[in-house]
Design an enzyme around this catalytic site. Structure first.
Site, PDB file in Angstrom:
ATOM      1  N   TYR B 156       0.842  -1.198   0.000  1.00  0.00           N
ATOM      2  CA  TYR B 156       0.000   0.000   0.000  1.00  0.00           C
ATOM      3  C   TYR B 156       0.885   1.259   0.000  1.00  0.00           C
ATOM      4  O   TYR B 156       0.681   2.183  -0.802  1.00  0.00           O
ATOM      5  CB  TYR B 156      -0.911  -0.021   1.225  1.00  0.00           C
ATOM      6  CG  TYR B 156      -1.825   1.168   1.332  1.00  0.00           C
ATOM      7  CD1 TYR B 156      -2.916   1.309   0.472  1.00  0.00           C
ATOM      8  CD2 TYR B 156      -1.602   2.157   2.281  1.00  0.00           C
ATOM      9  CE1 TYR B 156      -3.757   2.409   0.567  1.00  0.00           C
ATOM     10  CE2 TYR B 156      -2.442   3.255   2.390  1.00  0.00           C
ATOM     11  CZ  TYR B 156      -3.520   3.376   1.524  1.00  0.00           C
ATOM     12  OH  TYR B 156      -4.349   4.460   1.618  1.00  0.00           O
ATOM     13  N   LYS B 160       1.215   4.163  -2.976  1.00  0.00           N
ATOM     14  CA  LYS B 160       0.984   5.589  -2.768  1.00  0.00           C
ATOM     15  C   LYS B 160       2.235   6.407  -3.103  1.00  0.00           C
ATOM     16  O   LYS B 160       2.145   7.542  -3.573  1.00  0.00           O
ATOM     17  CB  LYS B 160       0.523   5.847  -1.324  1.00  0.00           C
ATOM     18  CG  LYS B 160      -0.874   5.264  -1.026  1.00  0.00           C
ATOM     19  CD  LYS B 160      -1.951   5.869  -1.930  1.00  0.00           C
ATOM     20  CE  LYS B 160      -3.352   5.418  -1.590  1.00  0.00           C
ATOM     21  NZ  LYS B 160      -4.387   6.020  -2.463  1.00  0.00           N
TER      22      LYS B 160
END
Lengths: 491, 246
Positions: B156, B160
């Site tokens: 994750y 990002k």
């Protein structure tokens, strides 16, 4: 009196008059542990505390985590165990609050360790119960994760659902109700309502054998108990199985009872109690059935075909180490053998994770321990099954759409089951060293709390709510004023 | 209040959480709002009602942002309905709470597909219309997980971080067409990731942040509205971290 090496001295009770007496705890040449005492009126007495001095010494050497109650309710006046409230000497705050909501019971079990009263039975009012909750929440800073409602038979209380709802509204997520369960066979509406409220029934389940049931509970209710469990499973009513183990009666069945609990989805925990000789039934029960903690652990090992060994259990850091032994198991939904946590977490780590609550709760320590275990299992590459089960559990606990805390708790408690062995004391085995470290207490509407063994042995018999002829207060002597220091050791 | 009167806005992942809040905030400011969602029809219906009540009857599209055909069809449908696209907010994202030891290739691919490839696909689909118009604003939604050294799932955080690179390079490349590209990186918010985390992790965040609280969805939606509005006409290639001072 048996001869032996002195392990420690303590204060106990006379088995006849229950006055406090000094006691010696000795290890015999045969490797057993005995408590020896002499009452000026009732003479010398001795009782076996454990069949393994080695286990007893090793276990007793652990120091519980210091967590005294925030304030005491009674000054030290007569000495332990006669000043409960708690007094300033008490070393543990309440982790397992027990509320006796009724004196009524529709069974008369020969092994019953409390006193009940059905004529003019007592039913705790909602206002009294509110007082209990308010004091509990205040004394714990709002951190109450479990509560146990007991009796008597609590399902006879006409306002039981309302009391459970009050607990839930107060943010308590494990609300257990002790019950023989038979009333719930006749009352579907109550069963459904308790399930809806997320109650858990602490169901007494002692045997699969009708004759043994008759000896222990005065009834033959095995088929009904199994039907109760089927209904719990059907309506999703969470359950803790509570077998009381007595040597020579049902100790050979313990593995089968654990297997039932591990197999049923509705069973979240199993809490094995050792027989205690208090109350209206217990005090007259055959005392040759007395069984010590290590014997229960050994019976578990013998009757579970190696699923659990005594070393898979650790004490609770919230209580005296001789009072609780706890094992957690990872359940395999595919039907494989459950895996004790100690096979992938070391005992000290599991012990530390139990440090904040009586049951495992999510927290930084547990999270780090599980992360470390997963990393180690993965790096070692030797135990794919455990890693796979932990992987599946983690993915269930953190789906894309967030779970409510209750949903997460249910998932985790179905995947991970706990076995608690709880050894209660009676007047013969009473040891103030254990009493002042107790975290299980009967709690009253005025904020008074009394450790459960002290309550069962000394305090309940003085309450008009439970006794036709209550004993007078302050009638006993010899309490211990300065409490013993504990040693240090590893889990 | 920042105004978005008449702006034709497309928000991915608009059926719940921050995406829904952004849709509502944009509609309240006079924008025309379209949004996408991937699975939950009930959530989408609910969001559609909320956006409509805020002032814009939204266009709603169901599909995976990682599906190139869905991205193209959605952008074309919005442009056809409203004559163009002025604003794209790439909000759709997924995460999983997994340690690296349990993070397998499929997990990695899923998060990268939705969070990174999905952004790329929608940017590319919407950009054709923006270049034609010679104006537009693209907002990517990052996360504090890629801006701070905190415990976060590595796939994750990586996804990002990738969006930061995508935002900066794209801003440089399409600025000459009048298209601004920015990244908004929120901290832990009251809804979304914080609801999946154990409470002690949430407490750790609030304890360590300067403001000692979680962010509100509306607070982040406000910033999003400002970044895509004409009030921010000289802001491009920038990263705005709104994490309460971590």
């Amino acid at each position: 009196m048996v001869q032996g090496r002195l392990l420690h001295e303590t204060t106990t009770l006379c088995r006849v008059c229950k006055n406090a007496l000094p006691a010696r705890v000795v290890a015999t040449e045969a490797g057993e542990v005995w408590m020896q005492k002499a009452c000026p009126t009732h003479g010398e007495q001795e009782v076996r505390l454990s069949t393994s001095a080695d286990w007893y010494e090793r276990t007793r050497a652990l120091i519980p985590r210091a967590a005294p109650p925030p304030h005491s309710k009674k000054p030290v006046q007569h000495g332990c165990p006669f000043d409960c409230g708690p007094c300033p000497s008490h070393a543990q705050r309440v982790r397992m609050p027990v509320v006796t909501i009724t004196s009524a019971c529709d069974l008369d079990c020969p092994m019953c360790y409390v006193h009940n009263k059905n004529d003019g039975a007592y039913f705790m009012s909602q206002a009294e119960f509110r007082g209990v909750l308010d004091h509990l929440l205040e004394s714990s800073g709002g951190d109450v994760d479990l509560i146990n409602l007991t009796g008597g038979e609590p399902t006879l209380h006409p306002e039981l659902p309302a009391l459970v709802a009050m607990c839930k509204a107060a943010g308590i997520h494990r609300v257990s109700v002790c019950s023989h369960g038979l009333g719930l066979l006749r009352n579907d509406a109550l069963l459904d309502r308790l399930a809806e409220l997320g109650t858990r029934i602490a169901l007494s389940f002692d045997t699969f054998d009708g004759a043994t049931d008759k000896k222990l509970n005065g009834t033959k209710s095995v088929a009904q108990k199994l039907e109760v469990l089927r209904r719990f499973d059907r309506v999703g009513l969470d359950t803790t199985l509570i077998p009381v183990v007595t040597r020579g009666y049902n100790d050979h069945e313990i593995g089968r009872i654990l297997a039932l609990g591990l197999q049923l989805a509705c069973v979240r925990h199993i809490e094995v109690h050792t027989m205690t000789y208090t109350g209206q039934g217990g005090v007259h029960f055959d005392r040759s059935g007395r069984i010590s903690m290590i014997e229960v652990l050994e019976r578990i090992a013998e009757t579970t075909a190696g699923l659990l060994a005594p070393d898979d259990f650790v004490p609770s850091p919230c209580a005296h180490p001789l009072c609780y032994q706890i094992a957690y198991l990872l359940v395999d939904p595919a039907g494989g053998k459950p895996i004790p946590f100690t096979r992938f977490l070391d005992r000290d780590t599991l012990y530390a994770c139990l440090g904040d609550h009586l049951y495992l709760e999510p927290g930084p320590r547990l999270e780090r321990a599980m992360q470390d275990a997963i990393d180690r299992l993965w790096a070692d590459g030797k135990d794919e099954r455990t890693l796979r089960l932990l992987d599946a559990l983690l993915r269930q606990l953190f789906p894309r759409k967030p779970l409510s805390p209750a949903e997460a708790l249910r998932i985790s408690e179905r995947a991970v089951k706990a076995i608690y062995v709880h050894s209660h004391m009676d007047e013969e085995t009473f040891d103030v060293e254990r009493a002042y470290q107790c975290c299980d207490s009967n709690v009253y509407p005025d904020g008074v709390t009394v450790p459960v063994c002290n309550y069962n042995v000394l305090y309940r018999e003085k309450e008009a709510r439970f006794m036709l002829e209550p004993r007078a207060w302050g009638s006993r002597s010899g309490g211990r004023r300065s409490l013993p220091l504990l040693g240090g050791g590893r889990a | 209040m920042t105004r978005l009167d008449g702006k034709r806005c497309l928000v991915t992942g608009g059926s719940r959480g921050l995406g829904r809040a952004i849709g509502v905030a944009f509609a309240r400011r006079g924008a025309q709002v379209a949004f996408t969602y991937s699975t939950d029809d009930a959530d989408a219906e609910d969001a559609k009602r909320a956006v409509a009540e805020a002032g814009s009857e939204p266009l709603v599209f169901k599909g995976s942002v990682a599906d190139a055909a869905h991205a193209r069809a959605t952008a074309d449908a919005v442009a056809k309905a409203w004559g163009g696209i002025d604003v794209l907010v790439c909000n759709a994202a997924v995460t999983q709470i997994l340690p690296i030891s349990l993070l397998d290739e499929a997990d990695w691919d899923l998060v990268m597909d939705v969070n990174v490839k999905g952004t790329y696909l929608f940017v590319r689909a919407a950009l054709r219309h923006m270049i034609r118009q010679k104006r537009g604003a693209i907002l990517t939604i990052g996360n504090f997980a890629s801006e701070r050294v905190i415990e976060a799932p590595v796939h994750y955080a990586a996804s990002k971080s990738a969006l930061r690179g995508l935002t900066e390079a794209l801003a440089r490349e399409v600025g000459r067409h009048g298209v601004r590209v920015n990244l908004l990186a929120p901290g832990l918010l009251e809804r979304g990731l914080s609801q999946t985390l154990p409470q002690h992790r949430v407490d750790e965040f609030t304890d360590q942040s300067a403001l000692h609280r979680l962010g509100g969805l509306d607070e982040i939606a406000e910033l999003a509205a400002w970044l895509v509005s004409d009030d921010a006409s000289f802001v491009s290639g920038s990263k705005l971290v709104a994490d309460g001072g971590l």
